[in-house]
Design an enzyme around this catalytic site. Structure first.
Site, PDB file in Angstrom:
ATOM      1  N   GLU B 450       0.927  -1.117   0.001  1.00 40.51           N
ATOM      2  CA  GLU B 450      -0.088   0.067  -0.182  1.00 40.51           C
ATOM      3  C   GLU B 450       0.960   1.374   0.021  1.00 40.51           C
ATOM      4  OE1 GLU B 450      -2.261   1.308   3.383  1.00 40.51           O
ATOM      5  OE2 GLU B 450      -1.096  -0.156   4.962  1.00 40.51           O
ATOM      6  N   GLU B 459       3.805   8.726  -4.256  1.00 36.28           N
ATOM      7  CA  GLU B 459       4.672   8.409  -3.175  1.00 36.28           C
ATOM      8  C   GLU B 459       5.590   7.409  -3.691  1.00 36.28           C
ATOM      9  OE1 GLU B 459       2.439   7.728   0.405  1.00 36.28           O
ATOM     10  OE2 GLU B 459       1.626   9.547   0.501  1.00 36.28           O
TER      11      GLU B 459
END
Lengths: 650, 650
Positions: B450, B459
């Site tokens: 995740e 990210e």
């Protein structure tokens, strides 16, 4: 070797002429061959045009890139002085084909890196393929951030628009789709007006004069002329049409280098050079260069240019150079400044003419010997207006009493010596005082002043003369009797970039005095503010507000407005005027350059859409300032709110 | 008194309701009368509307200005809490009549100065008379520079366009000429988006929903509802149409205060209040206020609003608040951050569903007891995905071996305690290592991660999973198997002003995580970049380039694009997805707010002209960054060139 000499000390870049060549691995021979024909530099591909990174096997990444020649074949100095790198013209960073897009980016980076390594002064980027050049611009913009001093010349075709071609009417509006200025404009906006991004115009066909004019406000560094643009003269030699000649003269005047391109299409090797009217004394028929006769013709055009008038030559160093306007009210001028301005004989002869007419209007011939006119020079400086006034009295045979009022104590010292030197003690009284606070012993018939700035009222002539008006007789005369400021929208990328380089708001909200040269005037100037003296109205105010609407000729196409050029025109007395507004400017006067009001964000005008501009003159208790904005085609911020950035002290 | 309570702790400004009144010199009585009827504040003229500075004899300049009442008649606290000053509505600073123009400027300055003296919270400026409001804007802009905390509400009529009226088709495009949003837009552009300049919408008639929607991205502080906009219900009481009710609910949701204006047009004094379905328990018939029944109805609508869902209430404090995105790769997250995200049960149940389906696809039922699936959680944090995976194994009866790889040594400490606490020592191996450098002892069947940010890949999930892919079996599964980012253009004046307040380039070239609320979404979102895992192609790259074209519904009218809202949607496995893209968002998930990419200069879109946007994902050796720009309707600079302002560290 340079094209020749126009005038002593001509240092313009445009005296160099280049030649565009194909890829050639034998750089020394290529350079020699073109050099001996008289070309100064080559515009030549750096890399083999068949190279594609994606076709190279991934294993062989260590292979040498196929460049034309290394820095051992030509010396770094040769590379740098004589070669402009031509980036592979097959690249297309906005292709739908991802492989082509990536190959293009890779090659572009490799070639620019190589050109930087060789310290080339410039590289030529292939023309964008329309206004949709986002990815090309992104890549070039990234490269520009880390570039050494090298310029990147974006090749832009100069073409008649399709609209013109279709109906054969060259006065017709330019269609947005084929206006290649738009290609340039998109590209440079995406790259934020980067100062190292400039233009090489590829002269394909000639659009209208207004359309061409835009480019002189843009950073054009080179113009590529193709051999097939040349006509043939009676002797079989290449020559250019009048319109082309005019354009080339424009290039020469704006330091734009010519590059000759293409194959020889005039077979001149049969004829003898001596017959041509543009022979070159160094001609050498033994190893004749196919483009030699084109170069000769360009050299002939260069040498045929009119020499620069003396005043223009004197002002060369000031061209497009931003200066802060004087603040003669707040600051005291220096002796040197006075001296410079006093040399402007045209200005003082206009004043003398105005004083003559005023004296004759005040005093009829029959009373010339009985009436003494009281004339006050307010802001006398070192005395030039005192002299002009006394000469007018002598010329008209009128009797004069002069008060010379000056607030600068240093100038007053000079005034005293002048009066003594000239023996004016009996007619001239020197008053060392600010005219706004002086208690005059008597009232004046004529008030003479030269308090005008480039924008007329911007050195606070209205406020000063309001103060002086107290001691002017009810029916007295003010010279000047009125003045009006003017503005016009301009393309001025050099000035815009110079303002931008300060990286602050202050400089974008300041007006500058500047000798305008690389500027495109997009529309005739219009009057902004007028002041009249004396003004006996009761509720007078020196605040002003004007809304102006400029229409740009439809055949201009789109254009960028970087700001406004400002001027003034003053009526000294009756028909005697003085000014710098281009259509009525007093000839051979050098006291004033124009003023430039920048726009924080340049405004792009589309054909037929008007430009609506607002100017305010605002007055506070300690300062006067301008605010300005655009409301159409779209609103800008109001510049210089409350005089936060730029003001003139009272 | 406030309109009522919607939910515990409702602190929205919109619970206050005002009333517009005429000029009245007896301020205490005026306030009392309206207060006792339940209104919270007055929108009332400060100065006698007959006053004109130019009509006052110049000698009497010392005369007192005709204000409604001084700070002795009402206390400063009363003025400040209960009065919004209504600037004289006769003023016209863009009149051709110079006397009117100057009177207008004088009165505007006098009234604002007086309102500042009284510390009013806001003044209402009369509506501009069209888009040509240059001088009005200049004067207000000057005033804004030196203003205390007072807000200036520009009155803007909300009207159906003429086009609508003419052909009676309300779905038709808004004609540029009567789109009053343009009036606001011109004014605020001239005033540079000043944060104290806001809007009071004068609800005259209702344009289309898209046209109304624009206003929720603008700084609307008040909405003035006229009594003649009300219908009459069966009992003779005022009520509003469904469309009006929907609009008012929108106002309530955006902290916009309602102001009732006009005369009583429903004679309700005959009926008994008790019959009405929106009675107010404090009703008092003795000194009945003519607008009481309108206020009661507004209060009824307020109280009838749905309570905010718990998640929305939790997120109230984050609304329109700019946050820097996390950099979980460069920085180590804190325990509190882990804890917050672990509470997102919806997210983990989606992961569990995905792992279940993957396990069942890898291992048929008949081999469930013989085959052990190797699952690696890369970026295990404090273990929530380990738990979800183990629960999936239990749910499907599959045997599982888990590696939990985590680079944050602090999180690894927690992981160890968790494994011990839960007794997972035999199935879970903890690896304290960056997944990009780990030498796995065996290959995985399933890789669970995740690593997604609000914009999917922001990210650096692609870069991390590229590193982890080495130890995934050839036919292994990645959960997520793909993710896509999305953007849509938004009006977001609050966010724009917050970015602008930093006064630097850096903040304009940064993406922010933000709970979007006062934002107008102008067009459905479109996909930007997609990443798929695993990716076995040879020449893979994580660089991306996408060009998007947004069409804004024609009935929106013109609108301002302050930037782009960004989202993601991830396919975890097969039909199990997870995301925040508005049209497909996973309900009740709170781990991600949207991301906001600002534009340095907002882009004004005209009806029917498309918005062309370019987004790049660029990768360097130490960082990844985005660049973005607009090329149509006109080119913007390329934002964040070379990641100079905003980047994510590798």
């Amino acid at each position: 070797m340079p094209l020749g000499q126009r005038t002593a000390g001509d240092k313009s870049e445009s005296r160099y002429c280049g030649v565009e060549t194909d890829f050639n691995e034998d750089m020394p021979r290529l350079l020699d061959f073109n050099f001996s024909a008289g070309f100064d530099f080559l515009l030549t591909p750096l890399m083999n045009p068949t190279y594609r990174p994606s076709l190279v096997a991934t294993g062989s990444e260590a292979a040498v890139l196929p460049f034309a020649g290394s820095d051992l074949v030509l010396s770094p100095a040769q590379w740098s002085s004589h070669v402009v790198g031509k980036i592979s013209s097959w690249i297309d960073l906005d292709s739908e084909d991802e492989v082509l897009r990536q190959d293009s980016e890779t090659v572009l980076r490799q070639e620019i890196a190589w050109a930087s390594h060789l310290s080339l002064q410039a590289c030529l980027l292939p023309s964008p393929r329309g206004t949709s050049c986002g990815n090309y611009a992104r890549c070039v913009n990234q490269i520009l951030q880390g570039l050494n001093n090298m310029q990147l010349w974006l090749r832009v075709p100069l073409e008649k628009s399709d609209d013109d071609a279709m109906d054969g009417n060259s006065d017709q509006a330019i269609g947005g789709y084929t206006d290649t200025w738009q290609w340039w404009n998109s590209f440079r906006l995406l790259c934020e007006h980067h100062s190292q991004l400039s233009i090489a115009l590829d002269v394909i066909s000639l659009p209208s004069g207004n359309s061409l004019g835009r480019w002189f406000g843009e950073p054009v560094r080179a113009a590529i002329i193709h051999t097939n643009a040349f006509l043939t003269n009676a002797r079989g030699y290449p020559c250019l049409s009048k319109r082309h000649q005019k354009l080339i003269a424009g290039f020469f005047n704006h330091s734009i280098q010519i590059v000759v391109s293409g194959n020889e299409v005039h077979n001149t090797s049969m004829g003898t050079l001596e017959c041509s009217n543009h022979t070159n004394e160094n001609s050498d028929d033994t190893s004749r260069h196919p483009l030699r006769s084109y170069l000769d013709y360009v050299g002939y055009l260069y040498q045929r240019m009119d020499p620069l008038p003396e005043q223009e030559r004197f002002e060369l160093g000031y061209r497009d150079f931003l200066q802060s306007p004087l603040q003669p009210l707040m600051d005291n001028l220096e002796a040197q400044t006075y001296e410079t301005f006093e040399k402007d004989t045209v200005k003082y002869s206009q004043y003398q003419r105005a004083v003559c007419k005023a004296l004759m209007d005040r005093v009829p011939d029959e009373k010339a010997s009985s009436i003494t006119t009281v004339l006050m020079v307010v802001g006398a400086g070192r005395g030039p207006l005192v002299r002009a006034s006394l000469q007018a009295a002598e010329e008209t045979g009128r009797k004069l009493k002069v008060y010379a009022v000056e607030k600068n104590p240093n100038a007053v010292v000079t005034l005293h010596s002048l009066v003594k030197l000239e023996g004016w003690e009996n007619v001239v009284t020197i008053v060392s005082c600010d005219m706004r606070s002086w208690n005059a012993p008597e009232k004046a018939d004529i008030l003479v002043s030269e308090l005008l700035g480039s924008f007329g009222d911007n050195e606070l002539s209205p406020e000063c003369l309001d103060g002086a008006q107290r001691f002017l007789k009810e029916d007295g005369i003010s010279i000047p009797s009125s003045y009006t400021s003017y503005i016009q929208p301009v393309t001025a990328s050099k000035l815009y970039n110079d303002v931008k380089s300060h990286k602050d708001l202050l400089h974008f909200e300041t007006a500058y005095v500047v000798k305008l040269h690389s500027v495109a005037k997009l529309s005739p100037s219009q009057p902004v503010f007028t002041f009249t003296h004396p003004d006996h109205s009761t509720k007078k105010s020196n605040q002003r507000y004007t809304k102006l609407r400029f229409e740009i000729p439809r055949d201009t196409g789109s254009a960028m407005v970087h700001g406004f050029a400002g001027y003034f025109d003053a009526t000294l007395y009756k028909d005697v005027h003085l000014g710098i507004e281009p259509s009525t400017a007093t000839p051979n006067m050098f006291s004033w350059f124009a003023i430039f009001f920048p726009l924080r964000t340049p405004v792009c005008l589309q054909p037929g859409s008007p430009l609506e501009v607002h100017f305010w003159r605002c007055c506070g208790s300690t300062k006067v300032w301008y605010e300005w904005c655009v409301t159409s085609p779209y609103p800008s911020p109001i510049h210089n709110c409350n005089g936060r950035s730029y003001w003139v002290g009272l």
